[in-house]
Design an enzyme around this catalytic site. Structure first.
Site, PDB file in Angstrom:
ATOM      1  N   ASN A 195       0.860  -1.178   0.000  1.00 39.74           N
ATOM      2  CA  ASN A 195       0.000   0.000   0.000  1.00 39.74           C
ATOM      3  C   ASN A 195       0.899   1.231   0.000  1.00 39.74           C
ATOM      4  O   ASN A 195       2.123   1.127   0.040  1.00 39.74           O
ATOM      5  CB  ASN A 195      -0.980  -0.019   1.177  1.00 39.74           C
ATOM      6  CG  ASN A 195      -0.286  -0.034   2.528  1.00 39.74           C
ATOM      7  OD1 ASN A 195       0.771   0.571   2.724  1.00 39.74           O
ATOM      8  ND2 ASN A 195      -0.872  -0.740   3.488  1.00 39.74           N
ATOM      9  N   MET A 196       0.293   2.405  -0.041  1.00 40.75           N
ATOM     10  CA  MET A 196       1.093   3.621  -0.197  1.00 40.75           C
ATOM     11  C   MET A 196       2.021   3.840   1.000  1.00 40.75           C
ATOM     12  O   MET A 196       3.177   4.256   0.839  1.00 40.75           O
ATOM     13  CB  MET A 196       0.171   4.828  -0.386  1.00 40.75           C
ATOM     14  CG  MET A 196       0.858   6.032  -0.974  1.00 40.75           C
ATOM     15  SD  MET A 196       1.485   5.694  -2.639  1.00 40.75           S
ATOM     16  CE  MET A 196       2.233   7.263  -3.035  1.00 40.75           C
ATOM     17  N   SER A 197       1.545   3.549   2.200  1.00 40.24           N
ATOM     18  CA  SER A 197       2.384   3.728   3.387  1.00 40.24           C
ATOM     19  C   SER A 197       3.572   2.784   3.356  1.00 40.24           C
ATOM     20  O   SER A 197       4.704   3.179   3.674  1.00 40.24           O
ATOM     21  CB  SER A 197       1.553   3.492   4.655  1.00 40.24           C
ATOM     22  OG  SER A 197       0.533   4.458   4.772  1.00 40.24           O
ATOM     23  N   GLU A 198       3.330   1.531   2.975  1.00 42.34           N
ATOM     24  CA  GLU A 198       4.414   0.552   2.890  1.00 42.34           C
ATOM     25  C   GLU A 198       5.417   0.934   1.807  1.00 42.34           C
ATOM     26  O   GLU A 198       6.627   0.771   1.981  1.00 42.34           O
ATOM     27  CB  GLU A 198       3.825  -0.833   2.626  1.00 42.34           C
ATOM     28  CG  GLU A 198       3.016  -1.383   3.797  1.00 42.34           C
ATOM     29  CD  GLU A 198       2.138  -2.557   3.417  1.00 42.34           C
ATOM     30  OE1 GLU A 198       1.698  -3.275   4.336  1.00 42.34           O
ATOM     31  OE2 GLU A 198       1.869  -2.745   2.208  1.00 42.34           O
ATOM     32  N   ASP A 264      -5.601  -8.242   1.841  1.00 46.04           N
ATOM     33  CA  ASP A 264      -5.745  -9.683   1.604  1.00 46.04           C
ATOM     34  C   ASP A 264      -6.606  -9.945   0.380  1.00 46.04           C
ATOM     35  O   ASP A 264      -6.321 -10.835  -0.423  1.00 46.04           O
ATOM     36  CB  ASP A 264      -6.395 -10.358   2.816  1.00 46.04           C
ATOM     37  CG  ASP A 264      -5.556 -10.258   4.075  1.00 46.04           C
ATOM     38  OD1 ASP A 264      -4.341 -10.039   3.961  1.00 46.04           O
ATOM     39  OD2 ASP A 264      -6.122 -10.400   5.171  1.00 46.04           O
TER      40      ASP A 264
END
Length: 476
Positions: A195-198, A264
Site C-alpha cells: 500500500n502507499m504507506s508501505e 488480503d
C-alpha cells in the site's frame, strides 16, 4: 468495469504466511463506565474469522479457486478455532505447530458498526520456525501455479529468497503482500503489492505521480521484481512493470465501512485471476473491484464470484467514464487497451435521442467491451442539418447519451466528420448505422490501416430525428 472473469475453478494457489484469528466482540453501548471515561459495551455477539494469510486463502476459496494454506500456529484452542474456520470453506491447512508460542489473535470490540478497541495476543515466531515452514512448503510447489507470500511481520516469512528462487525456477509465479522497510527480502518475486504507506516506508515520500513511477521502477530494477502494484486507497491502484506503460486503475468503492482485510482481498483476487490464466492488467482490474466490495463490509471478509460479477457490472459510470475531453479519452483508451478491452466507436448528432438510437447503441456495445460515442457539436450540426438544428445543445445531448448503460464515453468534435478524432483514437472497431459502404465511412481507412475493423449496422425503420420533429410540428 466490464472485465470478463477467468475460470477461477482452474486456479491452483499456495498461500504461505502469517495466519491469525480475527475475533469480534459486538454489542450496544448505553453508558460510560464509572471506573474510567470509557464506554461500556454489553457483548451480545462473538464471532471468529480466519485472518492474515488464512483470510487470503479463504478469499481464493470463495472465488472458486483451489488453495493450499501453510502457516505457523500454537498448540492451543485458538489454533483449533482457526482450523475449523478454514475447513468450513474446504481449505485443509498445512500447519506447523510451535509448542511454546500462541496462535496470533486480534480481538476487536465493536459497537454500532464502529471499532472501539483492538487487543493483540501474539509473540513473534523464531527465524528457525520460518525456515522450517518454508522448507515444508517447498514440497507443495509442484502442484500449484501461483504462490502468495502473505507477510504481516509476525515471523512466518523471515528470509524467503531461496523459496522464491525455487518457485520461479519451477515456473510458479510468486506474489508478495510485503511488510517492513526491506523489500530485498522478496528479491526476484513476480509481483509485490505494497500500500502507499508501505511503499513510502521503503522509497521515501512520494511527491508526484512521476516520482511514484520513478521510485517504483527503481525498486523493480534493484530487486528484480516483474511488477509492482501500489494500492492507493481513494486513488485506486497503480501498476508498474519493466516493459510496459504504467496502468492507473481508479477506485470503485462507494462506501467504506472497514478496511480490515482489504489488502488480503487484493492479493487473493490477483493470485486467483493469474492462476486461472488472466493477464496481469485484467487481474489488477478484478482485484481492484474485489477490494471495493470488501471495504463495504464490516470486519475481515471475503468476496464471492457472484458479488464480483455484480460489482463489475455496477462499476459502469465510475470515475474516468461519461462525458470526457478528447485528451481524457485518449488516456482512458490507452488504459482500456492495456486491460485487454475491445473498444468500439461510433458517432452522430443524436439531436433527439429515440428508440432507434438506443437499439443501435446496444448493438454496437455488444460487439466489444467499451463504447465511445463521438458527438457533433452545435456548429457542425447546424452546418449539416440546417437552420433550427440542433434542437438540443451539445452538453444536453452528451449528458443523455452518457446516461445510457451501453455507453462508456461521450466526446464532442467540431468538424463536419469525425475523421480526425477517429484517426487519433483508433478504436478496435468502428461502427456506423445506415446503408453506408465501408469505404465511405469517415475514419474507416485509418482504423483498418491500424489493424482494426469497420462494420455497418442497420437502423430501425421509420424512426428518425427528422421524422420526430416533423411530427411535432404537424401537431402544433
Amino acid at each position: 468495469m466490464k472485465v470478463s472473469l477467468p475460470a477461477f475453478e482452474k486456479a491452483k494457489v499456495l498461500v504461505v504466511g502469517d495466519v491469525m484469528l480475527d475475533r469480534y466482540w459486538v454489542g450496544p453501548t448505553g453508558r460510560i463506565s464509572p471506573e474510567a471515561p470509557v464506554p461500556v459495551v454489553k457483548i451480545n455477539q462473538v464471532e471468529d474469522r480466519p485472518g492474515g494469510a488464512a483470510n487470503v486463502a479463504l478469499n481464493i476459496a470463495t472465488l472458486g479457486g483451489q488453495v493450499q494454506l501453510a502457516g505457523l500456529v500454537g498448540e492451543d484452542d485458538t489454533a483449533k478455532a482457526l482450523t475449523l474456520g478454514v475447513q468450513a470453506l474446504g481449505v485443509e491447512p498445512q500447519w506447523l505447530k510451535i509448542a511454546d508460542k500462541p496462535t496470533i489473535t486480534k480481538l476487536r470490540v465493536l459497537s454500532r458498526n464502529q471499532q472501539l478497541i483492538r487487543l493483540d495476543f501474539e509473540e513473534s515466531f523464531d527465524k528457525q520456525d520460518s525456515a522450517r515452514l518454508l522448507k515444508q512448503s517447498e514440497a507443495l510447489l509442484d502442484s500449484v501455479d501461483v504462490v502468495v507470500l502473505s507477510d504481516y511481520a509476525k515471523g512466518a516469512i523471515d528470509k524467503p529468497q531461496d523459496f522464491i528462487a525455487l518457485a520461479r525456477a519451477k515456473g510458479v509465479k510468486v506474489l508478495v503482500d510485503p511488510k517492513g522497510s526491506d523489500f530485498s527480502r522478496y528479491h526476484g518475486a513476480s509481483l509485490i503489492t505494497p500500500n502507499m504507506s508501505e511503499f513510502e516506508a521503503v522509497v521515501g515520500a512520494v511527491t508526484s505521480e512521476a516520482d511514484l513511477l520513478e521510485k517504483a521502477r527503481g525498486l523493480l530494477n534493484k530487486h528484480q521484481f516483474d511488477a509492482i502494484l501500489v494500492t492507493r486507497s481513494e486513488k485506486g491502484m497503480t501498476l508498474v512493470t519493466a516493459n510496459a506503460p504504467e496502468l492507473h486503475i481508479p477506485t470503485v468503492a462507494r462506501e467504506v465501512y472497514d478496511v480490515t482485510g482489504a489488502g488480503d482481498t487484493v492479493i487473493s483476487a490477483l493470485a486467483t485471476s493469474l492462476a486461472a490464466g488472466a493477464e496481469l492488467p485484467q487481474a489488477c482490474a478484478i482485484a481492484n473491484t474485489a477490494a471495493g466490495v470488501v471495504v463495504g463490509k464490516l470486519g475481515t471478509s471475503t468476496v464471492s464470484r457472484i458479488e464480483l460479477i455484480e460489482a463489475l457490472a455496477l462499476h459502469h459510470g465510475e470515475s474516468g467514464f461519461g462525458v470526457v475531453s478528447e485528451d481524457q479519452l485518449a488516456y482512458a483508451l490507452e488504459q482500456a487497451k492495456l486491460r485487454g478491452e475491445r473498444v468500439v466507436m461510433t458517432n452522430g448528432c443524436f439531436d433527439i435521442l429515440h428508440a432507434g438510437h438506443v437499439s443501435y447503441l446496444k448493438q454496437a456495445k455488444a460487439l466489444g467491451d467499451r463504447l465511445i460515442v463521438a458527438v457533433n457539436d452545435d456548429a457542425s450540426v447546424k452546418r449539416l442539418k440546417g437552420e433550427g438544428r440542433p434542437v438540443n445543445q451539445v452538453d444536453r445531448r452528451m449528458a443523455v447519451l452518457a446516461g445510457l448503460a451501453a455507453v462508456d464515453w461521450v466526446v464532442p468534435f467540431s468538424e463536419d466528420t469525425p475523421q480526425r478524432i477517429i484517426a487519433r483514437l483508433l478504436p478496435d472497431l468502428l461502427v456506423k448505422g445506415g446503408d453506408y459502404k465501408i469505404e465511405d465511412i469517415a475514419g474507416g481507412a485509418e482504423v483498418i490501416a491500424a489493424g482494426g475493423q469497420v462494420q455497418v449496422l442497420g437502423f430501425e425503420d421509420g424512426i428518425s430525428t427528422t421524422a420526430i420533429i416533423q411530427n411535432i410540428m404537424a401537431k402544433q
